[in-house]
Write a protein that holds these residues in place. Structure first.
Motif, PDB file in Angstrom:
ATOM      1  N   THR A   1     -10.833  41.191 115.139  1.00  0.00           N
ATOM      2  CA  THR A   1     -10.631  39.745 115.331  1.00  0.00           C
ATOM      3  C   THR A   1      -9.926  39.452 116.664  1.00  0.00           C
ATOM      4  O   THR A   1      -9.948  38.331 117.130  1.00  0.00           O
ATOM      5  CB  THR A   1      -9.811  39.117 114.184  1.00  0.00           C
ATOM      6  OG1 THR A   1      -8.493  39.670 114.193  1.00  0.00           O
ATOM      7  CG2 THR A   1     -10.454  39.349 112.836  1.00  0.00           C
TER       8      THR A   1
ATOM      9  N   GLY B   1     -13.676  39.737 101.236  1.00  0.00           N
ATOM     10  CA  GLY B   1     -12.540  40.582 101.629  1.00  0.00           C
ATOM     11  C   GLY B   1     -12.874  41.383 102.876  1.00  0.00           C
ATOM     12  O   GLY B   1     -13.814  41.064 103.598  1.00  0.00           O
ATOM     13  N   GLY B   2     -12.099  42.418 103.129  1.00  0.00           N
ATOM     14  CA  GLY B   2     -12.345  43.344 104.242  1.00  0.00           C
ATOM     15  C   GLY B   2     -12.436  42.640 105.582  1.00  0.00           C
ATOM     16  O   GLY B   2     -11.759  41.628 105.832  1.00  0.00           O
ATOM     17  N   VAL B   3     -13.315  43.164 106.426  1.00  0.00           N
ATOM     18  CA  VAL B   3     -13.417  42.648 107.793  1.00  0.00           C
ATOM     19  C   VAL B   3     -13.954  41.211 107.787  1.00  0.00           C
ATOM     20  O   VAL B   3     -13.546  40.380 108.613  1.00  0.00           O
ATOM     21  CB  VAL B   3     -14.223  43.619 108.687  1.00  0.00           C
ATOM     22  CG1 VAL B   3     -15.695  43.588 108.410  1.00  0.00           C
ATOM     23  CG2 VAL B   3     -13.938  43.374 110.146  1.00  0.00           C
ATOM     24  N   ALA B   4     -14.849  40.874 106.845  1.00  0.00           N
ATOM     25  CA  ALA B   4     -15.399  39.507 106.775  1.00  0.00           C
ATOM     26  C   ALA B   4     -14.284  38.494 106.512  1.00  0.00           C
ATOM     27  O   ALA B   4     -14.223  37.435 107.160  1.00  0.00           O
ATOM     28  CB  ALA B   4     -16.469  39.409 105.694  1.00  0.00           C
TER      29      ALA B   4
ATOM     30  N   ASP C   1      -8.591  52.102 111.124  1.00  0.00           N
ATOM     31  CA  ASP C   1      -7.663  53.152 110.661  1.00  0.00           C
ATOM     32  C   ASP C   1      -7.882  54.442 111.449  1.00  0.00           C
ATOM     33  O   ASP C   1      -8.961  54.661 112.007  1.00  0.00           O
ATOM     34  CB  ASP C   1      -7.844  53.399 109.155  1.00  0.00           C
ATOM     35  CG  ASP C   1      -9.255  53.848 108.827  1.00  0.00           C
ATOM     36  OD1 ASP C   1      -9.481  55.053 108.704  1.00  0.00           O
ATOM     37  OD2 ASP C   1     -10.159  52.979 108.719  1.00  0.00           O
TER      38      ASP C   1
ATOM     39  N   PHE D   1     -18.554  48.687 100.795  1.00  0.00           N
ATOM     40  CA  PHE D   1     -19.925  49.145 100.532  1.00  0.00           C
ATOM     41  C   PHE D   1     -20.045  50.676 100.409  1.00  0.00           C
ATOM     42  O   PHE D   1     -21.130  51.189 100.113  1.00  0.00           O
ATOM     43  CB  PHE D   1     -20.899  48.602 101.586  1.00  0.00           C
ATOM     44  CG  PHE D   1     -21.249  47.137 101.413  1.00  0.00           C
ATOM     45  CD1 PHE D   1     -20.695  46.369 100.385  1.00  0.00           C
ATOM     46  CD2 PHE D   1     -22.145  46.513 102.264  1.00  0.00           C
ATOM     47  CE1 PHE D   1     -21.015  45.019 100.211  1.00  0.00           C
ATOM     48  CE2 PHE D   1     -22.479  45.162 102.101  1.00  0.00           C
ATOM     49  CZ  PHE D   1     -21.915  44.412 101.084  1.00  0.00           C
TER      50      PHE D   1
END
Ligand code: ADP
Length: 191
Positions: A34, A53-56, A176, A142
């Motif tokens: 981001t 959630g997550g990156v979205a 990470d 996923f």
């Protein structure tokens, strides 16, 4: 003071890895997608293009509610396909939303993941985008194994850049250490 400065320098230098592909550059970096200042960032989206959630979730939070308003009007996105929107409050002018495969260890997973990278790059090229940042698509919720995903990501991106010199910079931004190390090791094979 001096030693902490040099440690910071060292940390920075081990968290970026670059390879040249023709006139273009592929960078593997550790960071938050981001915050990237490339023309576009890629969202590892779901088929509804909903925040989730997550990156979205992180991208929608940083872009602001107007992003979800535009996404709603697009009517979703199929696995392996990509859609483009504006970036709103992000530094990036555009967000390219692609839906990676949910991992179930099939051959189709591999072509779907490659399609996600290639179709995102294709849309970028068609919009005159010169620099683009990808997250590691499909390796979070996923469940795609990072090593296998890194192989597909880097081979698909380098193949595309060899044939399309219009895009000057592709970054893969890993959140990470473990993902960063796996992607950097894979990229070393191309040096
Ligand atoms: P998917 O549903 O495609 O698996 P996720 O969002 O669950 O997508 O995760 C994809 C990858 O993005 C994971 O490795 C996750 O750690 C990483 N990720 C999460 N937030 C960020 C962020 N702000 N910047 C970069 N990568 C992120």
């Amino acid at each position: 003071m001096y030693s902490s400065f040099s440690t910071r320098q060292k940390e920075r230098s081990i968290n970026v890895m670059e390879i040249k592909v023709g006139k273009s550059k592929l960078s593997i970096i550790k960071g938050d997608i981001t915050e990237q200042k490339t023309d576009a960032i890629v969202n590892a989206a779901n088929q509804q293009l909903a925040p989730g959630g997550g990156v979205a979730g992180a991208i929608h939070r940083a872009a602001g509610p107007a992003l979800w308003e535009e996404c709603k009007r697009l009517g979703g996105c199929k696995t392996g396909q990509a859609q483009i929107t504006k970036g709103y409050s992000l530094y990036a002018r555009f967000v390219i939303h692609t839906v990676g495969p949910v991992f179930n260890n099939t051959e189709k997973n591999k072509t779907d993941l490659a399609d996600s990278y290639r179709n995102s790059l294709e849309i970028a090229k068609n919009h005159g985008i010169k620099s683009i940042s990808f997250p590691s698509i499909s390796t979070g919720i996923f469940g795609y194994p990072v090593g296998q995903a890194a192989e597909i990501a880097i081979s698909t991106i380098t193949k595309f850049l060899k044939q399309n010199q219009e895009i000057e910079l592709v970054q893969i931004v890993l959140f990470d250490d473990s993902s960063y190390n796996i992607f950097a090791l894979e990229a070393e094979k191309y040096q």
